[in-house]
Design an enzyme around this catalytic site. Structure first.
Site, PDB file in Angstrom:
ATOM      1  N   ASN A  11      42.672  49.928  33.203  1.00  0.00           N
ATOM      2  CA  ASN A  11      43.028  49.300  34.479  1.00  0.00           C
ATOM      3  C   ASN A  11      44.538  49.056  34.477  1.00  0.00           C
ATOM      4  OD1 ASN A  11      43.289  47.798  36.790  1.00  0.00           O
ATOM      5  ND2 ASN A  11      42.408  45.916  35.925  1.00  0.00           N
ATOM      6  N   LYS A  13      46.316  48.130  36.887  1.00  0.00           N
ATOM      7  CA  LYS A  13      46.716  47.099  37.854  1.00  0.00           C
ATOM      8  C   LYS A  13      47.857  47.656  38.729  1.00  0.00           C
ATOM      9  CE  LYS A  13      45.291  43.796  34.425  1.00  0.00           C
ATOM     10  NZ  LYS A  13      45.084  42.403  34.085  1.00  0.00           N
ATOM     11  N   HIS A  97      37.280  42.342  40.518  1.00  0.00           N
ATOM     12  CA  HIS A  97      38.135  41.916  39.402  1.00  0.00           C
ATOM     13  C   HIS A  97      38.580  40.466  39.639  1.00  0.00           C
ATOM     14  CE1 HIS A  97      41.472  41.697  36.587  1.00  0.00           C
ATOM     15  NE2 HIS A  97      40.941  42.741  35.977  1.00  0.00           N
ATOM     16  N   GLU A  99      41.313  39.066  39.308  1.00  0.00           N
ATOM     17  CA  GLU A  99      42.590  38.918  40.018  1.00  0.00           C
ATOM     18  C   GLU A  99      42.389  39.033  41.530  1.00  0.00           C
ATOM     19  OE1 GLU A  99      44.705  41.872  37.745  1.00  0.00           O
ATOM     20  OE2 GLU A  99      44.664  40.533  36.014  1.00  0.00           O
ATOM     21  N   GLU A 169      34.188  39.904  31.763  1.00  0.00           N
ATOM     22  CA  GLU A 169      35.594  39.579  31.533  1.00  0.00           C
ATOM     23  C   GLU A 169      35.815  38.077  31.653  1.00  0.00           C
ATOM     24  OE1 GLU A 169      38.281  43.181  32.152  1.00  0.00           O
ATOM     25  OE2 GLU A 169      38.234  42.091  34.032  1.00  0.00           O
ATOM     26  N   GLY A 175      44.790  39.186  29.968  1.00  0.00           N
ATOM     27  CA  GLY A 175      46.252  39.179  29.946  1.00  0.00           C
ATOM     28  C   GLY A 175      46.857  38.019  29.171  1.00  0.00           C
ATOM     29  N   SER A 215      42.083  41.232  26.895  1.00  0.00           N
ATOM     30  CA  SER A 215      42.988  41.432  25.759  1.00  0.00           C
ATOM     31  C   SER A 215      42.423  42.351  24.676  1.00  0.00           C
ATOM     32  CB  SER A 215      43.404  40.078  25.170  1.00  0.00           C
ATOM     33  OG  SER A 215      44.080  39.308  26.153  1.00  0.00           O
TER      34      SER A 215
HETATM   35  C1  PEP Z   1      41.776  43.589  32.928  1.00  0.00           C
HETATM   36  O1  PEP Z   1      42.713  43.863  33.655  1.00  0.00           O
HETATM   37  O2  PEP Z   1      40.631  43.743  33.352  1.00  0.00           O
HETATM   38  C2  PEP Z   1      42.056  43.085  31.576  1.00  0.00           C
HETATM   39  C3  PEP Z   1      41.040  42.829  30.786  1.00  0.00           C
HETATM   40  O3  PEP Z   1      43.372  42.913  31.238  1.00  0.00           O
HETATM   41  P1  PEP Z   1      43.961  42.690  29.733  1.00  0.00           P
HETATM   42  O4  PEP Z   1      43.368  43.790  28.884  1.00  0.00           O
HETATM   43  O5  PEP Z   1      45.436  42.812  29.896  1.00  0.00           O
HETATM   44  O6  PEP Z   1      43.516  41.346  29.276  1.00  0.00           O
END
Ligand code: PEP
Length: 259
Positions: A11, A13, A97, A99, A169, A175, A215
């Site tokens: 992803n 983003k 997601h 976000e 998640e 992040g 992460s």
């Molecule tokens: C994500 O964008 O779904 C995500 C898990 O980001 P990160 O790996 O940066 O934590």
């Protein structure tokens, strides 16, 4: 031995201009050549989808969009439909997601409509669910996951749900460099699978693929993949570098490719 084929998704983003996206794929493709025990998916911004569809011709790597709208066409300024994404060569679409839930105030009701819109045009949704830090601290993880999933999946056909990918998640792990322990990630995935069995049936639950996201890095992917209920990863930050993401894919696949 897992029956479900693992799926690892990058992803990006809101990162990468078209030239950067093309350059990434040119470097990434040879690094994952021949790796076919894991499904590999790139989710670039909308603007890079068409150029990447071209770059990915003849490769096993699939494309995902990061969002969609629920109607095929109409007066929805700024939106992009599943029909349009399909035309560009997308196979998957990320929906819900955290976000988008946070910054765009997406509700479970809208996410439910988007899931239906995606399936109507044969896009496979990657549905994101997960609890926030304060919810976890208050012991509400399971209640949050259940609330999201019951609302998100409402009215979806069993055959569609069987093809769904669900990304667990935990919002506090996205992040932040904080990862859920492999055991906690597995518990979350196990709860999700049990709920799908409850809402549909055991066969449907067994065919849903459940990813962990938050992460994920080359250093922690193997321990996550070793968990019974985890069928892959949704990777944000660490997917932006083709060498790092290729290493995650290689380690997710395991076996003799693991270094
Ligand atoms: C994500 O964008 O779904 C995500 C898990 O980001 P990160 O790996 O940066 O934590």
């Amino acid at each position: 031995m897992k029956m479900r084929k693992p799926i690892v998704v990058a992803n990006w983003k809101m990162h990468k201009l078209v030239a950067e996206a093309r350059d990434y794929v040119r470097r990434f493709r040879p690094l994952v050549e021949g790796l076919d025990r894991v499904e590999i998916v790139l989710a670039p911004p909308f603007t890079a989808l068409a150029p990447l569809a071209e770059e990915l011709k003849g490769s096993q790597i699939k494309l995902a969009a990061q969002d969609t709208w629920h109607e095929a066409q109409g007066a929805y300024t700024g939106e992009v439909s599943a029909l349009m994404l399909r035309e560009l060569g997308c196979r998957y679409v990320i929906i819900g997601h955290s976000e988008r839930r946070e910054h765009c105030k997406e509700s479970d009701e809208l996410i439910n409509l988007k899931l239906k819109g995606a399936f109507a045009y044969d896009l496979i949704p990657i549905l994101c669910v997960g609890e926030r830090l304060e919810e976890r601290q208050a012991g509400k993880t399971v209640a949050v996951l259940e609330g999201q999933l019951r609302a998100d999946l409402a009215g979806l056909a069993k055959g569609d749900v069987a093809r769904l990918v669900i990304a667990y998640e935990p919002v506090w792990a996205i992040g932040t460099g904080e990862t859920a322990s492999p055991e906690d990630a597995n518990e979350g995935a196990k709860f999700i699978r049990a709920l799908v069995a409850d809402l549909y049936d055991e066969a449907t639950a067994q065919s849903v693929r459940i990813q962990y996201g938050g992460s994920v890095r080359p250093e922690n992917i193997a321990a996550l993949m070793a968990q019974e209920e985890i069928d892959g990863a949704l990777v944000g930050g660490a997917s932006l570098d083709p060498v790092v993401f290729a290493e995650i894919v290689r380690r997710a696949q395991g076996g003799e490719e693991e270094r």
